[in-house]
Design an enzyme around this catalytic site. Structure first.
Site, PDB file in Angstrom:
ATOM      1  N   GLU A 131      -6.178 -50.952  -4.468  1.00 35.38           N
ATOM      2  CA  GLU A 131      -6.155 -49.592  -5.204  1.00 35.38           C
ATOM      3  C   GLU A 131      -4.463 -49.035  -4.901  1.00 35.38           C
ATOM      4  OE1 GLU A 131      -7.976 -44.881  -4.155  1.00 35.38           O
ATOM      5  OE2 GLU A 131      -8.138 -47.102  -2.852  1.00 35.38           O
ATOM      6  N   GLU A 164      -4.733 -44.767   7.718  1.00 37.22           N
ATOM      7  CA  GLU A 164      -5.510 -43.535   7.110  1.00 37.22           C
ATOM      8  C   GLU A 164      -6.237 -43.264   7.614  1.00 37.22           C
ATOM      9  OE1 GLU A 164      -7.944 -45.679   3.144  1.00 37.22           O
ATOM     10  OE2 GLU A 164      -7.878 -43.831   2.705  1.00 37.22           O
TER      11      GLU A 164
HETATM   12  C1  BGC Z   1      -6.780 -42.701  -1.711  1.00 38.96           C
HETATM   13  C2  BGC Z   1      -5.552 -41.393  -1.440  1.00 38.96           C
HETATM   14  C3  BGC Z   1      -6.181 -41.058  -2.220  1.00 38.96           C
HETATM   15  C4  BGC Z   1      -7.781 -40.233  -2.348  1.00 38.96           C
HETATM   16  C5  BGC Z   1      -8.290 -39.338  -2.924  1.00 38.96           C
HETATM   17  C6  BGC Z   1      -8.299 -42.737  -1.193  1.00 38.96           C
HETATM   18  O1  BGC Z   1      -9.398 -44.410  -2.087  1.00 38.96           O
HETATM   19  O2  BGC Z   1      -6.171 -44.102  -1.077  1.00 38.96           O
HETATM   20  O3  BGC Z   1      -4.928 -42.134  -0.377  1.00 38.96           O
HETATM   21  O4  BGC Z   1      -5.352 -40.187  -2.276  1.00 38.96           O
HETATM   22  O5  BGC Z   1      -8.289 -42.245  -2.645  1.00 38.96           O
HETATM   23  O6  BGC Z   1      -9.269 -39.282  -3.442  1.00 38.96           O
END
Ligand code: BGC
Length: 870
Positions: free
Chosen positions: A470, A748
Site C-alpha cells: 500500500e 493500525e
Molecule cells: C489504509 C488506511 C486507509 C484506508 C481507507 C487502508 O487500507 O491502510 O489507513 O485510510 O485503507 O480505506
C-alpha cells in the site's frame, strides 16, 4: 543575541526549489535581556561570478515579520542569491546573519532532451555519456557564484553518478508526486565531482512509484508511465550552455539493479557491474517525451535522506533454523552490509515487523515480498538497495547458491557477522521541533512510538503505512494526524508539496479531494469526496497555517481549500433541503470498535460526521479568507458555516441540546467542532461523553475521527482526569496496550497484536500506522498546554492540565516564533510547580485554573496548590 534558522520558503539554503512567491524567515535565539524586535531589515544580492549586485534593501522595517517576510522580485534562473537579515531589539542589541538561496531552471526551456534506453521497457537500464571539461580550477575559485550544477529529473527513480561517485546525499529521487500534472527537477552542486579533462556521467533508472506495480490488492501496473526516462543538463561555471546534456548521443546498458519495485524490493546482480566498465556492448538511447506526464518544474519535495542509523540489536536463531536480525526499532529505510561473498552466491534479506512463535513472519505485509537480493561477484563491497524501501524491525538473512538453493551458514567462513549490517532510517529531510517527557515511562514510550509513526510515514508523501502493499498518500490518515505532525516536526515544506499535488488532483475532480494523493486513478483508491479523507484539503493547510504562520503558504493553498467546500456545497444544494451532507460514501469513523456489525466502519452516523466536517471546513475557509483579506469569500463562507451549523443542530441535536449520535465519537465531535446549541452549553455533552467512557469500563471505542479528538473533548469539558485515565489504560483498547506488548510504533488497530503476542488475523493489519498517534496533539496542547494563540505562535496560549498520576510533564516546542517550554511537576506535599519559557518577540497567555496572565519573553515558575487538594 543570535539569528538562526534562516529560511527561504521554509527551507534552509534551498537550491533549485520552487520559490515563487518568495518568503524569508528567521529566528532570534540567546536573546538575553532583549524582549521584542524593534525593527528588522533584509538585503538581497544577486551573485554574478565574484561580484554581488544588491537588488533589494528593506531598510529598517518595524513591521518585519520573521515568520513570513515576503519580497516580490523577478528572479533569474540558475542563479545564486545571498541574503542578509539584521534584527535590532528593544534594548538596542543587534544581530546579523547571512544565508543564500539558489534558483533552479524555473521557466527556462530545457536544452536537454528526455531520453530512454533503446531496450525493452522492462529491462532496467543505466544511461551514460562521456564528456570533457576544461578550466575547472577557475570555476572552483569563483566562490559564491553558481559553480557547476546538474539539473536533472528521472522517471520513475534515478541515481546519478559522476566519475563513479553518487551525486548528492538524496535517495529515491525525484520522489513520488502527481507525475501526470508536473515533474520535479532536482539541482545538484557537482563542482567537487568533476575532473579536468575526461568525465563520465551515468544515470541509473528504476521503476519507483512511476511504473510497474503500485496500489493494493495485487496492485496496478504502469499507472503513470510505461518506460523509464531521464533528462539532464550539466553546466560548468559561468558557461551559458551546458557542457553535457541528455540527447541522442548517450548510450545505455543493462543495469545491475535487475529488478526493483516499491513493494517487492530489489535484486542486485554485482556481476553486471564489470560490463559497465567496458566500452563494448553499449546500446543507444531514444529521445522521446514521456507521454501522460506534466511539465518539468523546480522541486517542491524535500530530499529523501538517511536520518538515523541502527546497528543490529540482536541476532535471533529461530526454531525453524532461520537467522533474523533485530534492529530494535521499527523503521522505514533499508539495510546495508559490507562484506565479501563467493562469486555467484546470493544473500537475501526479507523485511518484517514482528516475530511469531519466535520465528520469522511477514504475512501481514500481504502481497509485498519486501526482499533485497544481492548476487555476489566475489568482491568486497558495501551493498544497499537503490530504488525501493522497507518498513521493518526484523530482517531475515538467507544465503543461496547460484541456482537459488538455500545454503547452511552455521560455520561457513563467508557468513557475514552481525556487525556487517546496518539499518538506515530514510525519510524526507525535516527535523523534530517538539518533545514531551512525563513521569511515566510507558507514556514516554507511547510518545516515541507516535513520533516514529511520523518519521516512518513521511517519505515524500504522508503514507498510511510504510511496509505492506500500500504505502499510499491516504488523505484521511494524513488529515487526522496533521495537527500532531505540525507539533512534532517542522513540516511546512513537506506539506507544501503534498498540497500542491492535492490541488493538481482537485483540478480535474471539480474541487473534490481523492482518497489518496497522488491519485492512483484505478479502483476504489481513485475515488474522492469521502469524509473525512477529502477534508484533508482544508484541515491540513489550516493546521499548517496555525502552526507556522505563513500567509504566503495559506494564500497558495487557499484555492484548494475553497474548492473542496464549494464542491460539497454544490453537491448538497443540488439535493435540496438544508445545508447538510446528505449522501455519498464516507469512511467516517474508520476502524471504530463501537459498531455491532462486523467490519471496519464505526457506529456514528457517517452523514453526521460528514456534515460536522463540512461545517468545520466552511468555517476554516472563512477564517482563511479573513486572514488573506478576501472579504467577499469571508462573508460567503461565514454565512454558509452558520447555515450548516443551524442545520446540524436541528437534525442531530435533541430538545435538551444533546447530540443524538450516542457514541463517544458523536459527543467528541459535538464538543471539539463546536456544534452544541447555545441553549445547552458544553457541560451536558461533556458529561454524556464521560459517562460513555465510564460505561465502557473506562475504555475508548473510537476510530480515526473520534480518537483524534476524544481526549481534547474530555479535557475541554472538565474531564481531564478521565482523559488521563484513558491515556494510562493498559489493556485493550487502550493507549498503553501496545506499549506493554513491546510496540515501537503505533498500530493500525487497537488490537493489531493479541494479548498472547499473536498477530490479529485481520487482512488489513499494519504495525506502523500513525493515525492513532494523533493523541500527541492533546499531550502538547492540553497536558503541557501549548497551543497557538496566534498563527505561528507569536502569541501562544499556555494552559497546562496536571494529573498526579503522571508526576510531571515537560513540553518543548521550537515554534516558528522561537522555543516555548511548558511543564509542571508535583511535589510530595501536592504543590505543583509550573515552569514556562517564552521566546524573544513572543508572548504567552498563561491560563491557570481560569485565571489568565500575559507573559512576555522570559522564564517563569509558579508554585500552586491544586484546588482539589486545598
Ligand atoms: C489504509 C488506511 C486507509 C484506508 C481507507 C487502508 O487500507 O491502510 O489507513 O485510510 O485503507 O480505506
Amino acid at each position: 543575541m543570535k539569528l538562526t534558522e534562516l529560511r527561504v520558503n521554509q527551507v534552509e539554503t534551498p537550491m533549485g526549489f520552487q520559490i515563487t512567491p518568495l518568503s524569508f524567515s528567521w529566528k532570534v535565539v540567546e536573546a538575553g535581556e532583549a524582549k521584542r524586535q524593534k525593527w528588522a531589515g533584509i538585503r538581497i544580492w544577486r551573485n554574478a561570478g565574484q561580484e554581488k549586485e544588491k537588488i533589494f534593501d528593506s531598510g529598517q522595517d518595524e513591521n518585519a515579520d520573521s515568520l513570513d517576510y515576503q519580497v516580490s522580485l523577478d528572479l533569474a534562473p540558475r542563479t545564486r542569491y545571498t541574503w542578509q537579515v539584521q534584527v535590532t531589539a528593544d534594548n538596542g542589541e543587534t544581530a546579523r546573519a547571512e544565508s543564500w538561496f539558489e534558483t533552479g531552471k524555473g521557466q527556462e526551456a530545457w536544452s536537454g532532451h528526455w531520453i530512454t534506453a533503446d531496450m525493452g521497457a522492462d529491462t532496467p537500464a543505466v544511461l551514460q555519456r562521456r564528456f570533457t571539461v576544461a578550466g575547472l580550477e577557475g570555476v572552483r575559485k569563483a566562490a559564491g557564484a553558481v559553480a557547476s550544477r546538474l539539473y536533472i529529473c528521472g522517471l520513475g527513480m534515478y541515481e546519478v553518478y559522476l566519475n563513479g561517485e553518487k551525486v548528492g546525499s538524496e535517495y529515491l529521487a525525484p520522489g513520488y508526486h502527481s507525475y501526470d500534472f508536473h515533474l520535479q527537477a532536482q539541482t545538484y552542486d557537482v563542482t567537487e565531482y568533476l575532473r579536468e579533462g575526461e568525465n563520465e556521467i551515468r544515470i541509473w533508472l528504476g521503476d519507483g512509484w512511476f511504473r510497474g506495480r503500485l496500489g493494493f490488492d495485487g496492485g496496478y501496473t504502469n499507472l503513470y508511465g510505461d518506460r523509464c526516462y531521464a533528462i539532464a543538463e550539466l553546466y560548468v561555471g559561468e558557461e551559458p550552455v551546458p557542457v553535457v546534456m541528455t540527447d541522442a548521443d548517450w548510450e545505455s546498458k543493462e543495469s545491475p539493479v535487475v529488478f526493483s519495485n516499491i513493494y517487492d524490493g530489489e535484486v542486485y546482480d554485482a556481476n553486471l557491474e564489470a560490463a559497465l566498465q567496458v566500452s563494448e556492448g553499449w546500446k543507444g538511447v531514444r529521445t522521446e517525451i514521456p507521454d501522460r506526464c506534466g511539465d518539468l518544474c523546480d522541486r517542491y519535495s524535500l530530499p529523501i535522506v538517511k536520518k538515523e542509523t541502527f546497528p543490529v540489536a540482536e541476532v535471533i536463531h529461530t526454531p525453524k533454523n532461520e537467522t533474523v536480525l533485530d534492529f530494535g526499532q521499527e523503521l522505514t529505510g533499508w539495510v546495508e552490509f559490507t562484506g565479501c561473498l563467493p562469486r555467484g552466491m546470493q544473500i537475501r534479506l526479507t523485511a518484517s515487523e514482528i516475530m511469531q512463535d519466535g520465528c520469522f513472519y511477514h504475512e501481514n505485509l500481504r502481497t509485498a515480498k519486501t526482499e533485497f537480493t544481492y548476487i555476489s561477484d566475489g568482491k568486497e563491497r558495501t551493498v544497499r538497495p537503490h530504488f525501493t524501501f522497507y518498513g521493518f524491525r526484523y530482517m531475515k538473512v538467507e544465503y543461496l547458491d547460484q541456482d537459488g538453493a538455500p545454503l547452511e551458514t552455521a560455520s561457513e567462513f563467508w557468513a557475514l557477522p552481525a556487525a556487517a549490517f546496518t539499518a538506515y532510517h530514510l525519510r524526507s529531510d525535516f527535523d523534530q521541533i517538539g518533545e514531551i517527557r512525563t513521569g511515566s515511562d510507558k507514556v514516554n514510550r507511547l510518545f516515541l512510538n507516535a513520533l516514529w509513526g511520523q518519521k516512518d510515514n513521511f517519505l515524500d508523501v504522508p503514507t498510511d503505512c510504510p511496509q505492506r502493499d500500500e504505502r499510499l498518500g491516504w488523505t484521511g490518515d494524513a488529515q487526522i494526524f496533521s495537527e500532531t505532525a505540525c507539533y512534532n516536526m517542522y513540516m511546512p515544506a513537506f506539506y507544501r508539496k503534498y498540497l500542491w499535488d492535492m490541488r493538481a488532483e482537485q483540478s480535474i475532480l471539480g474541487g473534490s479531494v481523492p482518497n489518496v494523493v497522488p491519485r492512483l486513478k484505478e479502483g476504489m483508491v481513485a475515488e474522492h469526496g469521502s469524509c473525512p479523507w477529502a477534508d484533508a484539503g482544508v484541515v491540513i493547510p489550516w493546521n499548517v497555517y496555525l502552526h507556522y504562520g505563513s500567509k504566503m503558504l495559506l494564500r497558495e493553498c487557499y484555492p484548494g481549500m475553497r474548492d473542496w467546500v464549494e464542491c460539497e456545497r454544490r453537491r448538497e444544494e443540488a439535493l435540496g433541503g438544508p445545508h447538510l451532507i446528505k449522501d455519498g460514501f464516507h469512511f467516517a469513523d474508520w476502524l471504530a470498535l463501537d459498531n455491532e456489525q462486523p467490519g471496519p466502519f464505526g457506529a456514528t452516523d457517517p452523514l453526521y460526521i460528514a456534515s460536522a466536517y463540512y461545517y468545520r471546513c466552511a468555517k476554516s475557509v472563512a477564517e482563511a479568507a479573513a486572514v488573506l483579506g478576501y472579504e467577499e469569500d469571508r462573508k460567503k463562507f461565514d454565512g454558509l458555516a452558520e447555515k450548516i451549523l443551524a442545520a446540524i443542530q436541528e437534525k442531530y441535536f435533541d430538545q435538551e441540546g444533546l447530540c443524538i449520535c450516542h457514541t463517544q465519537t458523536g459527543a467528541a465531535l459535538a464538543i471539539a467542532f463546536g456544534l452544541i446549541p447555545e441553549r445547552a452549553g458544553t457541560k451536558l455533552e461533556g458529561a454524556a461523553l464521560r459517562a460513555r467512557v465510564e460505561a465502557n469500563d473506562m475504555h475508548l471505542n473510537t476510530g480515526f475521527v473520534g480518537t483524534t479528538i476524544l481526549s481534547q473533548a474530555l479535557t475541554a469539558t472538565g474531564s481531564h482526569e478521565t482523559a488521563v485515565s484513558l491515556l494510562l489504560g493498559e489493556d485493550f483498547p487502550g493507549w498503553l496496550y501496545s506499549v506493554n506488548l513491546g510496540a515501537t510504533t503505533i498500530w493500525e488497530r487497537w488490537d493489531s497484536v493479541l494479548p498472547d503476542g499473536r498477530i490479529s488475523p485481520e487482512g488489513m493489519n499494519s504495525l506502523n500506522h500513525y493515525s492513532y498517534g494523533s493523541i500527541e496533539a492533546w499531550m502538547y496542547r492540553d497536558v503541557c498546554g501549548i497551543r497557538p494563540g496566534e498563527a505561528g505562535y507569536r502569541r501562544a496560549v499556555i494552559e497546562p492540565h496536571v494529573d498526579a498520576r503522571l508526576k510531571f510533564a515537560e513540553g518543548r516546542l521550537n515554534t516558528s516564533a522561537g522555543l516555548f517550554k511548558s511543564g509542571w511537576e508535583y511535589a510530595d506535599d501536592g504543590t505543583v510547580t509550573y515552569r514556562v519559557e517564552v521566546p524573544f518577540n513572543a508572548e504567552a497567555e498563561f491560563v491557570l485554573e481560569g485565571e489568565r496572565r500575559i507573559l512576555p519573553a522570559g522564564n517563569y515558575a509558579f508554585v500552586h496548590k491544586e484546588k482539589s487538594r486545598q
